[in-house]
Design an enzyme around this catalytic site. Structure first.
Site, short mmCIF file in Angstrom:
data_model
loop_
_atom_site.label_atom_id
_atom_site.label_comp_id
_atom_site.label_asym_id
_atom_site.label_seq_id
_atom_site.Cartn_x
_atom_site.Cartn_y
_atom_site.Cartn_z
N LYS A 80 1.76 5.97 -61.18
CA LYS A 80 1.94 7.27 -60.52
C LYS A 80 1.99 8.39 -61.55
CE LYS A 80 5.13 9.28 -57.07
NZ LYS A 80 6.36 8.98 -56.29
N SER A 155 6.41 9.96 -51.62
CA SER A 155 5.54 10.67 -52.54
C SER A 155 4.54 9.76 -53.25
CB SER A 155 6.38 11.41 -53.58
OG SER A 155 7.14 10.51 -54.36
N SER A 179 10.07 7.13 -51.15
CA SER A 179 8.74 7.39 -51.72
C SER A 179 7.95 6.15 -52.10
CB SER A 179 8.87 8.31 -52.94
OG SER A 179 9.19 9.62 -52.53
#
Length: 468
Positions: A80, A155, A179
């Site tokens: 990420k 997220s 997330s």
């Protein structure tokens, strides 16, 4: 392109170690899959084919020398964009961080490399990793490969979409309020939020995190099989003392009774009929594999959720939301305005009260999870949301926030949670969440494997659909 991209991480590592296939061949196939499907969904926003092939060659060379290789030998993974990876920008979906190049790896990235993983790209996140949707003005929007009308989650929406589309076998994600768990749910894969301190993480490129993030934000894996979740966790959890919250707890703890609590409507949550059906189906799958199920209320989540949001907002308010104003991302600005509307600002005494109250909630949850080693409850009250619902109106934001009660409340106690996808409903994925005591991810994996065994295998999306 061959069929290697379809394989699980466990299958890839086994074949590479047995030298049935080279790590380079696996990496080439993964990069070809990335090139074929990523343009339609925008899950990976920083690609690194040369570095990936070099890492794969290093695995092959180590095997040729007869050296031991890690548990993820040759496995393609994604990282990420909100964690440091040497030589890459830690953008966190922000224009104001587009040139923030990392000089060294975050511990979780270093651990993945040491485990033999081959990083093929970095995945998208909303600005500030703030939402359960994935769009920002720097990298654009990520689409859900199973249904582009639905959110891919956030997220870690890029990670969830990538894993679902067969771009890498394991995706790295982070979770402070769902997330990891929510993108796994929305994209029809599995996702583990580990206990606080289980996986070491720290960004050398950035200032120390505020206290709320320190006690609630964690890194963990998303994957298409529970075995791969375990493998990813084993790789990520290696010791790194750069994270002062790191706890060297063994993965497998003492045996516990195969007893699970079922809570369909925690604290009056308006759980949708399709979600309730998935929960009861998962409970039945557990029963068929020797688990006893007790339907019962669970400890508080609403007050922990309120306190978690107060901590979160107190930290951003200290700077007057200066970074949000500088970034001027419309989605982030709207969400922060709605948060300011629904979350009161604590003074210093109230801030201390929040941290003091946390101990009591941890105590309640620990006692409950001693009696019921695993808790089965919703990931979300609703099926995956229409994309961008939270920024459609204040009412849309409120609907989303209420539906995500479990994801927001649970992190205050530092508990681990596992999303297990169970199938499709209403045109999109559906799944359930399992919660266990701190550092008892082994119980989540045991129960998750039992639920997984009662359903169909999770396969990557064959043809990634284009948006309507």
């Amino acid at each position: 392109m061959s069929e290697l991209w379809r394989l699980t991480a466990s299958e890839i590592a086994e074949r590479v170690k047995a030298r049935q296939v080279s790590a380079r061949e696996v990496a080439q196939d993964a990069l070809a899959r990335l090139a074929a499907v990523n343009p339609a969904i925008n899950a990976v926003v920083q690609e690194m084919p040369e570095a990936a092939l070099a890492a794969a060659d290093a695995v092959d060379a180590a095997l040729a020398r007869g050296e031991a290789v890690g548990p993820l030998a040759g496995v393609p993974v994604t990282i990420k964009v909100n964690v440091d990876q040497k030589g890459q920008a830690t953008t966190n979906g922000l224009k104001i961080q587009k040139d923030l190049l990392a000089a060294e790896d975050n511990p979780v990235v270093a651990n993945m490399r040491r485990a033999g993983a081959v990083i093929i790209g970095r995945t998208n996140t909303p600005a500030f990793s703030l939402r359960w949707f994935t769009r920002n003005t720097l990298h654009g929007a990520t689409l859900n490969p199973r249904n582009p009308a639905l959110t891919p989650g956030g997220s870690s929406g890029g990670a969830g979409a990538a894993v679902a589309a067969g771009i890498g076998a394991i995706g790295h994600g982070t979770d402070i309020a769902g997330s990891i768990r929510y993108p796994a749910y929305a994209c029809g894969v599995h996702g583990l939020r580990p206990s606080l301190g289980r996986v070491p993480a720290w960004n050398p490129s950035s200032p120390e995190r505020a206290i709320g993030a320190q006690i609630m934000a964690v890194s963990g894996p998303l994957a298409r099989s529970i075995a791969d979740i375990r493998l990813g966790l084993i790789a990520m959890m290696a010791e790194d003392l750069r994270d002062p919250w790191y706890v060297p707890a063994p993965l497998d703890g003492p045996a516990m009774p195969k007893r699970a609590a079922l809570c369909v409507r925690p604290e009056g949550l308006a759980t949708a009929p399709e979600v309730e059906a998935a929960l009861r189906d998962a409970a039945l799958r557990l029963q068929e594999r020797g688990w006893s199920i007790v339907e019962t209320p669970c400890p508080p989540l609403r007050e922990p959720a309120r306190l978690q949001l107060q901590l979160w907002m107190a930290e951003s308010r200290r700077s007057g939301n200066a970074a949000v104003e500088r970034e001027a991302d419309p989605d982030a600005s709207f969400v922060m305005a709605q948060m300011a509307r629904v979350v009161t600002a604590p003074d210093l005494d109230q801030f201390q009260d929040i941290l003091q109250a946390r101990a009591g909630f941890v105590r309640q949850w620990q006692m409950f999870l001693r009696n019921y080693p695993v808790l089965l409850l919703p990931v979300s009250a609703e099926l995956p949301f229409p994309d961008q619902l939270d920024v459609s109106s204040p009412e849309g934001f409120d609907r989303v926030l209420e539906s995500q009660l479990v994801q927001v409340g649970q992190p205050l106690m530092g508990l681990p949670g596992l999303t297990v996808t169970t199938g499709m409903a209403g045109g999109g994925p559906v799944g359930v969440q399992l919660v266990a005591g701190r550092y008892r991810e082994d119980l989540l994996l045991q129960a998750g494997a039992a639920i997984e065994a009662g359903g169909a295998p999770v396969l990557p999306v064959e043809q990634v659909p284009l948006p309507a």
